[in-house]
Design an enzyme around this catalytic site. Structure first.
Site, PDB file in Angstrom:
ATOM      1  N   HIS A 170      -7.524   0.733  -6.188  1.00  0.00           N
ATOM      2  CA  HIS A 170      -7.722   0.006  -4.927  1.00  0.00           C
ATOM      3  C   HIS A 170      -8.469  -1.304  -5.252  1.00  0.00           C
ATOM      4  CE1 HIS A 170      -7.884  -0.783  -0.796  1.00  0.00           C
ATOM      5  NE2 HIS A 170      -8.748   0.107  -0.375  1.00  0.00           N
ATOM      6  N   CYS A 186     -16.205   2.758   1.030  1.00  0.00           N
ATOM      7  CA  CYS A 186     -15.088   1.869   1.371  1.00  0.00           C
ATOM      8  C   CYS A 186     -14.623   2.067   2.811  1.00  0.00           C
ATOM      9  CB  CYS A 186     -13.935   2.094   0.404  1.00  0.00           C
ATOM     10  SG  CYS A 186     -13.244   3.765   0.463  1.00  0.00           S
ATOM     11  N   ASP A 197     -16.858   8.262  -1.433  1.00  0.00           N
ATOM     12  CA  ASP A 197     -15.575   8.100  -0.730  1.00  0.00           C
ATOM     13  C   ASP A 197     -15.200   9.482  -0.205  1.00  0.00           C
ATOM     14  OD1 ASP A 197     -13.100   7.155   0.150  1.00  0.00           O
ATOM     15  OD2 ASP A 197     -12.156   7.262  -1.828  1.00  0.00           O
ATOM     16  N   ARG A 243       0.866  -1.190   0.000  1.00  0.00           N
ATOM     17  CA  ARG A 243       0.000   0.000   0.000  1.00  0.00           C
ATOM     18  C   ARG A 243       0.893   1.228   0.000  1.00  0.00           C
ATOM     19  NH1 ARG A 243      -5.058   2.015   3.655  1.00  0.00           N
ATOM     20  NH2 ARG A 243      -6.026   0.516   2.250  1.00  0.00           N
ATOM     21  N   GLN A 295     -10.414  -3.639  -2.712  1.00  0.00           N
ATOM     22  CA  GLN A 295     -11.661  -3.027  -2.223  1.00  0.00           C
ATOM     23  C   GLN A 295     -12.807  -3.300  -3.201  1.00  0.00           C
ATOM     24  OE1 GLN A 295     -12.286  -0.923   0.690  1.00  0.00           O
ATOM     25  NE2 GLN A 295     -14.368  -1.346   0.044  1.00  0.00           N
ATOM     26  N   ARG A 316     -13.993  -7.347   2.877  1.00  0.00           N
ATOM     27  CA  ARG A 316     -12.576  -7.125   2.540  1.00  0.00           C
ATOM     28  C   ARG A 316     -11.760  -8.367   2.906  1.00  0.00           C
ATOM     29  NH1 ARG A 316     -10.283  -2.402   2.297  1.00  0.00           N
ATOM     30  NH2 ARG A 316      -8.794  -3.584   1.081  1.00  0.00           N
TER      31      ARG A 316
HETATM   32  N1  NVA Z   1      -9.626   7.432  -1.437  1.00  0.00           N
HETATM   33  C1  NVA Z   1      -9.266   6.986  -0.103  1.00  0.00           C
HETATM   34  C2  NVA Z   1      -9.571   5.534   0.066  1.00  0.00           C
HETATM   35  C3  NVA Z   1      -9.289   4.998   1.437  1.00  0.00           C
HETATM   36  C4  NVA Z   1      -9.573   3.532   1.580  1.00  0.00           C
HETATM   37  C5  NVA Z   1      -7.803   7.274   0.136  1.00  0.00           C
HETATM   38  O1  NVA Z   1      -6.988   7.002  -0.736  1.00  0.00           O
HETATM   39  O2  NVA Z   1      -7.472   7.791   1.215  1.00  0.00           O
HETATM   40  N1   CP Z   2     -11.165   0.762   2.832  1.00  0.00           N
HETATM   41  C1   CP Z   2      -9.879   0.671   3.221  1.00  0.00           C
HETATM   42  O1   CP Z   2      -8.973   0.389   2.450  1.00  0.00           O
HETATM   43  O2   CP Z   2      -9.688   0.915   4.539  1.00  0.00           O
HETATM   44  P1   CP Z   2      -8.290   1.048   5.280  1.00  0.00           P
HETATM   45  O3   CP Z   2      -7.644   2.325   4.800  1.00  0.00           O
HETATM   46  O4   CP Z   2      -8.633   1.098   6.742  1.00  0.00           O
HETATM   47  O5   CP Z   2      -7.437  -0.137   4.935  1.00  0.00           O
END
Ligand code: NVA
Ligand code: CP
Length: 328
Positions: free
Chosen positions: A133, A270, A229, A106, A136, A315
């Site tokens: 992602h 998400c 989101d 990540r 997800q 998830r």
């Molecule tokens: N768009 C958000 C998704 C988090 C799961 C981010 O990248 O912070």
């Molecule tokens: N939805 C998601 O990816 O959550 P986290 O950032 O908590 O992993």
């Protein structure tokens, strides 16, 4: 279906049949888990979990899924590893490939996870980049399938910043699986034109439809799913809050929009979400901009139409399927 040895970097790399297989495997693993049937088919293997951004769901899902499958896990956080600072991605990939059977990453640009995969001899799984992602989206598709019994033709409306990881990946997932996808936002928040073109090509094959709509009243009419989101994603500068609040407030998911969609429409997110002032950022920004909530109001988030916690649970089951399919 043989996915052994494959990386999982974006759903663009997978056929609808392969995605369907992963969803079916997820459902099967979920049933086993619910019935207390052990399925530690990957006993003796180990996975590395690299997180350059924070996480609750993704990290927990990878760890629990790996343990359920009988695997060991090592969590590498940004401060506790040499990645990128003292050791290149290419070197890291080759080092970790010698120790682990799979690597989750990540972080920031998609090119980083792509490079990791290029130099790694074991499967690499994308646990979120700025652009995509994909794990997800599997959870989201499984949640929709469980709720409606099908994916094809489901009217899926994504409200808000549709040009970031979630908007991009949901458009790909919907195109692959034949949904009717709408991105609803001001034009500048629509996904990148080259990605839209790729998805249009996919949609021709799968029967999916893609729409880009600036008017929420038009977009929400007849929706089966309204999804959103956060307006400011991890890694973005704090200064962008002001323009996002100004430009995306008309796209906040609230009762009015759920009513336009009508009975039977579900709400998805998400997570994490700024739906009240119970978080540090939600409170600070809420007070600064005079808002009780941002991308979704608390009443919608807490309503019976909201499936966000089922989505979060899925998830784990879907990540388990990805690891099992690519390692076994
Ligand atoms: N768009 C958000 C998704 C988090 C799961 C981010 O990248 O912070
Ligand atoms: N939805 C998601 O990816 O959550 P986290 O950032 O908590 O992993």
């Amino acid at each position: 279906m043989d996915l052994k040895g494959r990386d999982f970097l974006t759903l663009l790399d997978f056929t609808p049949e392969e995605i369907e297989y992963l969803l079916e495997l997820s459902a099967e693993l979920k049933t086993k888990k619910k019935n207390g049937i052990l399925h530690d088919e990957l006993r003796g293997k180990n996975v590395a979990l690299i997180f350059e951004k924070t996480s609750t769901r993704t990290r927990s899902s990878f760890e629990v899924a790996a343990h359920d499958l009988g695997m060991g896990t090592t969590y590498l956080d940004p401060s506790g590893s040499q990645i990128g600072k003292k050791e290149s991605i290419a070197d890291t990939a080759r080092v970790l490939s010698g120790i682990f059977d799979g690597i989750e990453y990540r972080g920031y640009g998609q090119e980083i996870v792509e490079e990791l995969a290029e130099y790694s001899s074991v499967p690499v799984w994308n646990g979120l980049t700025n652009e995509y992602h994909p794990t997800q989206i599997l959870a989201d598709l499984l949640t929709i399938k469980e709720h409606f019994g099908r994916l094809k033709g489901i009217k899926f409306v994504y409200m808000g910043d549709a040009r970031y990881n979630m908007g991009n990946s949901l458009m790909i997932g919907c195109a692959k699986m034949g949904l009717d996808f709408t991105a609803c936002a001001p034009k500048k928040y629509f996904p990148d034109a080259s990605l839209v073109a790729k998805c249009e090509e996919i949609a021709k094959e799968t029967g999916a439809a893609l729409h880009f709509e600036e008017d929420p009243k038009v977009a929400c009419k007849g929706a089966d799913v309204i999804c959103t989101d956060v307006w400011v994603s991890m890694g973005e500068p704090i200064e962008v809050w002001e323009e996002r609040v100004k430009e995306l407030t008309p796209y906040q998911v609230n009762k009015e929009k759920m009513d336009i969609a009508g009975d039977g429409c579900i709400f998805m997110h998400c997570l994490p979400s700024y739906h009240d002032h119970k978080t540090q950022v939600g409170k600070e920004m809420g007070e600064k901009f005079g808002m009780d909530a941002f991308e979704v109001t608390n009443d919608v988030f807490e309503s019976s139409a909201s499936v966000v916690f089922k989505e979060a649970e899925n998830r784990m089951h879907t990540i388990k399927a990805v690891m099992l399919a690519t390692l076994k």
